[in-house]
Write a protein that holds these residues in place. Structure first.
Motif, PDB file in Angstrom:
ATOM      1  N   PRO A 146      -6.185  -2.300   5.856  1.00  0.00           N
ATOM      2  CA  PRO A 146      -4.987  -2.569   6.667  1.00  0.00           C
ATOM      3  C   PRO A 146      -5.168  -2.272   8.152  1.00  0.00           C
ATOM      4  O   PRO A 146      -4.406  -2.759   8.981  1.00  0.00           O
ATOM      5  CB  PRO A 146      -3.937  -1.633   6.045  1.00  0.00           C
ATOM      6  N   THR A 195      -2.536  -7.867   4.222  1.00  0.00           N
ATOM      7  CA  THR A 195      -2.877  -7.020   5.369  1.00  0.00           C
ATOM      8  C   THR A 195      -3.244  -7.867   6.582  1.00  0.00           C
ATOM      9  O   THR A 195      -2.940  -7.495   7.719  1.00  0.00           O
ATOM     10  CB  THR A 195      -4.025  -6.057   5.034  1.00  0.00           C
ATOM     11  N   GLU A 249       1.077   0.122   2.059  1.00  0.00           N
ATOM     12  CA  GLU A 249      -0.209  -0.565   2.037  1.00  0.00           C
ATOM     13  C   GLU A 249      -1.353   0.398   1.721  1.00  0.00           C
ATOM     14  O   GLU A 249      -2.334   0.021   1.073  1.00  0.00           O
ATOM     15  CB  GLU A 249      -0.469  -1.284   3.368  1.00  0.00           C
TER      16      GLU A 249
END
Length: 340
Positions: A146, A195, A249
């Motif tokens: 990410p 992402t 994430e």
């Protein structure tokens, strides 16, 4: 092309070079050659990258010891190196027990820890000719994607190659490890694509290739259902309110890593991981305050895990890793007057 991007492209180029003389008939000789090439590559990284000198020298030393090992004791090169790298990773976390008011001291040591995590992953990737093992070597780096499109590139191309190898030659996974299924690969592709979207970056062509290469199977609805639940969780999750909570994430990236490593049940819901986060924070704080671990009963009560889950969790290497990372986060939290 920035420095990190050059590095990851160089890793793939070196792997392509190694494939030219990789022999399935003489695995040990192949590994020994790969160790030598990897040592040279790590030496190049030490001169031209942002990785710390301490981390590159530590990995170089382990590879040099293996190269200089007596031929009569070289029968287990892979296991020897894996064991030494694991011990190195543990040793570099010991600074967390040192009390200091110097933030730079902790930051520098943690930078070495992060560099070692990446360098060890790269080393395992290069020295092991098995693509299932290569993918697992990069497991902990899924959490970094990410924040870095370069890791997205590397993960995408390795996963894509794994899919192509499985399609042509069948599943090459080691007999001691669980199969890397299409469901996990599909979720990895969706995660990396998400992402890229969050970072306003175009997905690398290797990621497109990965998603296109994953074959359909009789359980396609189940596979898609898991990916949708993962995506919905990432989109619906609120921002962390407490220090023990991770951004969605990072939580999902960690979950994918643990599933790939075969240490967590693939059918667990993400909410189960929220309980693990509670266990991590409680264990970390208890150890810092008392100098010893809490009992299983105390961990169970705070985390709301079952007694058996709490007991098993305390024996997992990944749990120790997460506890260490939380302790570092807590120390910095205190140094900044309770602000993140």
């Amino acid at each position: 092309m920035k420095e990190e991007e050059k590095l990851y492209h160089a890793i793939i180029e070196l792997e392509d070079y190694c494939l030219e003389w990789t022999s399935e008939d003489d695995l040990e000789e192949t590994v020994n050659k790969r160790v030598f090439v990897t040592l040279e590559f790590i030496g190049t990284i030490a001169q031209h990258s942002c990785y710390s000198k301490e981390s590159t020298e530590a990995v170089q030393q382990i590879l040099e010891i293996e190269i200089n090992r007596s031929p009569n004791n070289k029968g287990e090169s892979l296991s020897n190196i894996y064991q030494e790298l694991s011990m190195l990773m543990v040793d570099c976390t010991e600074f967390i027990t040192i009390k200091s008011n110097d933030e730079e001291f902790y930051s520098k040591k943690y930078k070495i820890y992060q560099d070692l995590e990446a360098l060890i992953a790269i080393t395992k990737f290069l020295i092991n000719p098995c693509y299932a093992c290569k993918l697992r070597a990069l497991a902990w780096l899924i959490r970094r994607s990410p924040y870095s499109g370069d890791w997205t590139f590397l993960l995408s191309i390795v996963a894509s190659r794994y899919v192509h190898i499985v399609t042509v030659h069948g599943d090459p996974a080691c007999s001691s490890q669980a199969k890397i299924g299409n469901s996990w690969l599909h979720r990895l592709g969706v995660f990396l694509l998400k992402t890229c979207s969050d970072n306003n970056e175009a997905p690398p062509i290797e990621l497109v290739d990965l998603i296109a290469a994953i074959p359909g199977n009789p359980t396609a609805s189940v596979k898609n259902g898991k990916a949708l639940r993962m995506l919905n969780y990432m989109e619906a999750a609120s921002k962390p309110e407490y220090m023990h909570e991770q951004p969605s994430e990072i939580l999902v990236g960690t979950y994918l890593a643990l599933e790939l490593l075969g240490v967590i049940d693939a059918n667990r819901q993400f909410e189960h991981f929220n309980k693990i986060e509670k266990a991590v924070s409680f264990y970390a704080m208890y150890y810092m305050n008392h100098g010893c671990p809490p009992s299983v009963n105390k961990l169970q009560n705070v985390s709301e895990l079952s007694w058996l889950d709490a007991k098993n969790l305390m024996n997992q290497n990944y749990f120790s890793k997460m506890v260490f990372e939380y302790q570092y986060k807590f120390i910095l939290h205190n140094m900044h007057g309770g602000e993140f």
